[in-house]
Motif scaffolding. Structure first.
Motif, mmCIF file in Angstrom:
data_model
loop_
_atom_site.group_PDB
_atom_site.id
_atom_site.type_symbol
_atom_site.label_atom_id
_atom_site.label_comp_id
_atom_site.label_asym_id
_atom_site.label_seq_id
_atom_site.Cartn_x
_atom_site.Cartn_y
_atom_site.Cartn_z
ATOM 1 N N ILE A 19 -54.721 -26.914 7.068
ATOM 2 C CA ILE A 19 -53.947 -28.173 6.804
ATOM 3 C C ILE A 19 -52.505 -28.183 6.035
ATOM 4 N N ALA A 20 -52.525 -27.278 5.090
ATOM 5 C CA ALA A 20 -51.154 -27.403 4.367
ATOM 6 C C ALA A 20 -50.286 -26.458 5.497
ATOM 7 N N LEU A 21 -50.690 -25.333 6.007
ATOM 8 C CA LEU A 21 -49.644 -24.699 6.877
ATOM 9 C C LEU A 21 -49.367 -25.428 7.863
ATOM 10 N N LEU A 22 -50.159 -26.479 8.478
ATOM 11 C CA LEU A 22 -49.813 -27.176 9.606
ATOM 12 C C LEU A 22 -48.725 -28.449 8.978
ATOM 13 N N ALA A 23 -48.793 -28.956 7.820
ATOM 14 C CA ALA A 23 -48.143 -29.838 7.234
ATOM 15 C C ALA A 23 -46.954 -29.181 6.860
ATOM 16 N N ALA A 24 -46.697 -27.949 6.515
ATOM 17 C CA ALA A 24 -45.513 -27.332 6.316
ATOM 18 C C ALA A 24 -44.518 -26.844 7.581
ATOM 19 N N LEU A 25 -45.305 -26.705 8.685
ATOM 20 C CA LEU A 25 -44.772 -26.472 9.911
ATOM 21 C C LEU A 25 -44.333 -27.775 10.406
ATOM 22 N N VAL A 26 -45.064 -28.879 10.470
ATOM 23 C CA VAL A 26 -44.518 -30.054 10.675
ATOM 24 C C VAL A 26 -43.296 -30.766 10.156
ATOM 25 N N GLY A 27 -43.187 -30.368 8.719
ATOM 26 C CA GLY A 27 -41.935 -30.607 8.129
ATOM 27 C C GLY A 27 -40.795 -29.900 8.306
ATOM 28 N N ALA A 28 -41.168 -28.648 8.623
ATOM 29 C CA ALA A 28 -40.021 -27.696 9.089
ATOM 30 C C ALA A 28 -39.482 -28.175 10.298
ATOM 31 N N PHE A 29 -40.218 -28.543 11.377
ATOM 32 C CA PHE A 29 -39.573 -28.956 12.441
ATOM 33 C C PHE A 29 -38.974 -30.385 12.486
ATOM 34 N N ALA A 30 -39.637 -31.270 11.377
ATOM 35 C CA ALA A 30 -38.781 -32.577 11.229
ATOM 36 C C ALA A 30 -37.596 -32.222 10.404
#
Length: 290
Positions: A19-30
């Motif tokens: 979940i933390a990794l996905l959140a980081a990826l989503v934040g990076a994409f944003a």
């Protein structure tokens, strides 16, 4: 039971890490998307400002050609202001007849002009002679010094005197003795398009007028006090009027400023009229940006 509890703990930990990794990826994409959006906006606003500046050039050519004195812009270097599609535009237009022609001016005018830019009299005479040596077809140096092939070789330059006319003002940087700083001072007042031995005072800058033996600041002030739409006669000099015949070739600087303070500037030398269908002018030199 303990083993199952341990397995569930490990699985929970893995899920939390996922979940933390996905959140980081989503934040990076944003963040990337926002950055690209801002970059795109900057580019678009820059294009809008540049197009507004270009519109200033187009508009200046219509105003300088106007037959109604109330609408006509004089191409003598004064600032003209205009609003276009929400942009504030400042335009300066100068007839090339008001500039010193590198291919036609005599050594006296060139010497005085260079001296006025800060060179001492002896250096100014040598530099003016170098201009004549650059453009004349012979290999004989001018009496004041100048510069032929041997002089360029002695200075360590891999080229010699051109022995042909200047094709652009920028060539002056190659002439023996001209530094970038001196060139920057002289270039705005020079041309290769007028074909005149002596500039037209109706359009000349104060620096050029001084080189011609006039009081440049006084002449320019007198010229700019006159409003063509007033109906009053144009100011005169002892040797003629301060309203000259237009050459149809102009230097134009158009600076546009948008409401968000985005700015763009276009500097061009253009000749009115064109052989291309739908074109109002022929660009001879074009520079976008400072």
């Amino acid at each position: 039971m303990k083993r199952r509890a341990g397995q569930r703990g490990v699985a929970l930990l893995l899920v939390m890490w996922l979940i933390a990794l996905l959140a980081a990826l989503v934040g990076a994409f944003a963040l990337i998307a926002r950055t690209e959006h801002l970059q795109g906006r900057v580019l678009v606003r820059g294009l809008v400002a540049e197009n507004a500046a270009r519109a200033g050039i187009e508009y200046a050519l219509t105003r300088v050609a106007a037959t109604d004195p109330r609408q006509q812009w004089l191409p003598d270097g004064r600032t003209h202001r205009w609003r276009y599609s929400g942009a504030h535009i400042e335009v300066k237009i100068v007839d090339e007849n008001g500039k010193i022609d590198l291919n036609q001016a005599d050594i006296t005018l060139l010497t005085e002009f260079i001296r006025g830019a800060g060179s001492d009299p002896r250096q100014a005479a040598t530099l003016a002679a170098a201009i004549l040596d650059w453009r004349d077809p012979d290999s004989l140096s001018q009496p004041a010094g100048g510069g032929e092939d041997g002089d360029y070789a002695s200075a360590g330059l891999p080229y010699g005197s051109k022995d042909a006319e200047f094709e652009s003002v920028a060539e002056l940087e190659q002439v023996l003795g001209f530094s970038p700083a001196l060139y920057a001072k002289l270039a705005p007042h020079l041309t290769v398009f007028s074909g005149r031995v002596r500039p037209d005072p109706a359009f000349a800058s104060a620096e050029v007028l001084d080189a011609m033996g006039m009081n440049g600041a006084e002449v320019v002030a007198s010229r700019q006090r006159w409003d063509p739409s007033s109906g009053l006669p144009a100011p005169t000099l002892s040797d003629g009027s301060l309203v000259g015949g237009s050459s149809g070739t102009y230097s134009i600087e158009s600076r546009a400023r948008l409401a968000d303070r985005r700015e763009a500037v276009v500097r061009a030398v253009v000749r009115a009229g064109s052989s291309m269908p739908g074109a109002a002018y022929t660009p001879l030199r074009w520079q976008a940006g400072d």
